[in-house]
Design an enzyme around this catalytic site. Structure first.
Site, mmCIF file in Angstrom:
data_model
loop_
_atom_site.group_PDB
_atom_site.id
_atom_site.type_symbol
_atom_site.label_atom_id
_atom_site.label_comp_id
_atom_site.label_asym_id
_atom_site.label_seq_id
_atom_site.Cartn_x
_atom_site.Cartn_y
_atom_site.Cartn_z
ATOM 1 N N THR A 1 -21.116 -6.914 66.680
ATOM 2 C CA THR A 1 -21.481 -8.277 66.308
ATOM 3 C C THR A 1 -22.967 -8.549 66.522
ATOM 4 O OG1 THR A 1 -21.157 -10.577 66.989
ATOM 5 C CG2 THR A 1 -20.750 -8.927 68.663
ATOM 6 N N ASP A 2 -23.494 -9.532 65.808
ATOM 7 C CA ASP A 2 -24.886 -9.946 66.035
ATOM 8 C C ASP A 2 -25.045 -10.712 67.350
ATOM 9 O OD1 ASP A 2 -23.627 -12.328 65.311
ATOM 10 O OD2 ASP A 2 -25.056 -12.857 63.744
ATOM 11 N N GLU A 3 -23.921 -11.138 67.951
ATOM 12 C CA GLU A 3 -24.020 -11.936 69.185
ATOM 13 C C GLU A 3 -24.600 -11.130 70.349
ATOM 14 O OE1 GLU A 3 -20.780 -14.432 70.239
ATOM 15 O OE2 GLU A 3 -20.418 -15.042 68.172
ATOM 16 N N TYR B 1 -17.702 -12.662 75.836
ATOM 17 C CA TYR B 1 -17.378 -11.872 74.643
ATOM 18 C C TYR B 1 -18.553 -10.986 74.232
ATOM 19 C CZ TYR B 1 -17.244 -10.850 69.627
ATOM 20 O OH TYR B 1 -17.334 -10.222 68.407
ATOM 21 N N LYS C 1 -19.037 -6.864 74.135
ATOM 22 C CA LYS C 1 -19.378 -6.104 72.920
ATOM 23 C C LYS C 1 -20.683 -5.328 73.133
ATOM 24 C CE LYS C 1 -17.566 -6.054 69.398
ATOM 25 N NZ LYS C 1 -16.461 -5.208 68.850
#
Ligand code: NAD
Ligand code: DAU
Length: 355
Positions: free
Chosen positions: A134-136, A159, A163
């Site tokens: 993810t870009d997060e 989260y 990741k």
């Protein structure tokens, strides 16, 4: 026929990828999924009878089971999507995120590395482990700038931290063991079959049910939206052609504030499904307490995957959102069975109790 493992194939993005690869590919797909609350085999009804599709109900943290699956099916590669994926849930209960996203990815890396080490010739040189992320992991942007593949990691939620940890493990397995990996980091997806806890399906479901539309804070946080089938096409391309050891950012160049998203959804619903009482859906908008640690802005620079692999999204935000709203309006049973929990009854009957 060559076999590819997909983990998390009963989830939102995984099911879109499985549907794409069964419709257009020539691989045999083995979908490995634990069927948590987010796994829904009803999203795979259109492919479940294909002779090229096989479902395995299993937890990626179960090393012995994963070992057996690799030696039984002899895959040419794995596309790893299985994860706990919802930021709000990670804030209230981070443990499953650490377990599945970190320990699960570690387990898969070790099992896949053991399997790959035993291969030789073309089978060994062609094997690849594609990690879907993810870009997060990059944290939050200010008013300007874009996330590139070189942006330093600064994950802010449980989260995104889990990741980020998994991304680092994947990178280290390549650097240390020469294990063949590719990683993709994508922005917010939307489209059919998304669990109605995420912004877009939640708003559609609440609106047609006449319930409030809960907007966190002022609604001015920005996300960069990508239609799920465009993500699935990008994943196929990176899996087939991506350079080993590389990272590819994927995004749609569709930056919107949450308020803009909700207003657009309300306008689409006014057009496609006008309320019997003549009121506009936007009357349901409600401002609620903000998400703790809420990232302000995400925006992806997707020029590398465009330049190197020729990918570009087929949907604009307008076409993709209209398709999405229409899908939810046309499939009230899918949503109703998720909301009532009936989708789990079907799963349990066919696949036994949860693992
Ligand atoms: P999802 O929550 O809809 O689906 C996750 C799937 O993984 C479910 O089918 C679930 O049953 C399965 N799963 C969970 N724990 C498991 C375990 N221990 N063993 C086996 N299966 C397990 O998620 P999604 O939105 O489809 O996201 C898929 C992947 O893409 C995730 O890795 C996520 O981090 C990443 N991602 C998502 C988005 C997005 O906008 N949704 C954007 C970028 C990246
Ligand atoms: O950026 C990629 C990520 O996008 C993925 O890695 C995650 O798996 C995926 O869930 C998504 O994370 P977000 O937190 O951005 O998605 P969510 O749909 O939960 O929220 C989108 C925005 O909408 C966010 O700013 C919070 C806000 N929001 C969300 C919900 C559920 C609301 O204002 N109200 C809501 O009820």
């Amino acid at each position: 026929m060559k076999t590819v493992f997909i983990t998390g194939g009963a989830g939102f993005i995984g099911s879109a990828l499985v549907r794409l690869l069964i419709a257009e590919g020539n691989w045999r797909i083995v979908n490995i999924d634990k069927l948590t609350y987010a796994g829904n085999l009803e999203s795979l009804a259109s492919v479940s009878d294909s002779p090229r599709y096989c479902f395995v109900h299993a937890d990626i943290c179960g090393r012995a089971t994963m070992d057996v699956l690799f030696s039984e099916h002899q895959p040419v590669g794995i596309i790893h999507l299985a994860a706990e994926s919802h930021v709000d849930r990670s804030i209230h209960g981070p443990e499953d995120f650490v377990q599945t996203n970190i320990t699960g990815t570690y387990t898969l890396l070790e099992v896949a590395r053991g399997y790959w080490s035993g291969l030789s010739g073309e089978a060994k040189s062609q094997f690849r482990f594609h990690h879907v992320s993810t870009d997060e992991v990059y944290g939050s942007l200010g008013e300007t700038g874009l996330f590139t593949e070189a942006t330093p990691y600064q994950p802010n939620s449980p989260y995104s931290a889990s990741k980020a940890a998994s991304d680092h493990l994947v990178r280290a397995w390549h650097h240390t063991y020469g294990f063949p990996v590719v990683t993709t980091n994508c922005s917010n997806n939307y489209g059919p079959c998304q669990f109605p806890e995420k912004l877009i399906p939640l708003m559609i479901h609440n609106a047609v049910s006449g319930k409030p539309l809960p907007i966190y804070g002022k609604g001015d946080n920005i996300r960069d939206w990508l239609y799920v089938d465009d993500h699935a096409r990008a994943l196929r391309l990176v899996f087939e052609k991506g350079t080993l050891g590389d990272v590819y950012n994927i995004g749609g160049h569709n930056e919107k504030t949450n308020l803009e998203v909700v207003d657009t959804l309300c306008a689409l619903l006014d057009e496609l499904c006008p309320r019997a009482d003549g009121l506009h859906y936007s009357a349901l908008k409600t401002y609620v307490a903000d998400r703790p640690g809420h990232d302000k802005r995400y925006a992806i620079d997707a020029s590398k995957i465009g330049r190197d692999l020729g990918w570009k999204p087929q949907e604009t935000f307008e076409t993709g959102l209209k398709k999405t709203v229409q899908w939810y309006l046309d499939n009230p049973k899918w949503v109703a069975r998720v909301v009532s929990g009936e989708y789990k009854t079907w799963t349990d009957k066919n696949y036994g109790s949860r693992v």
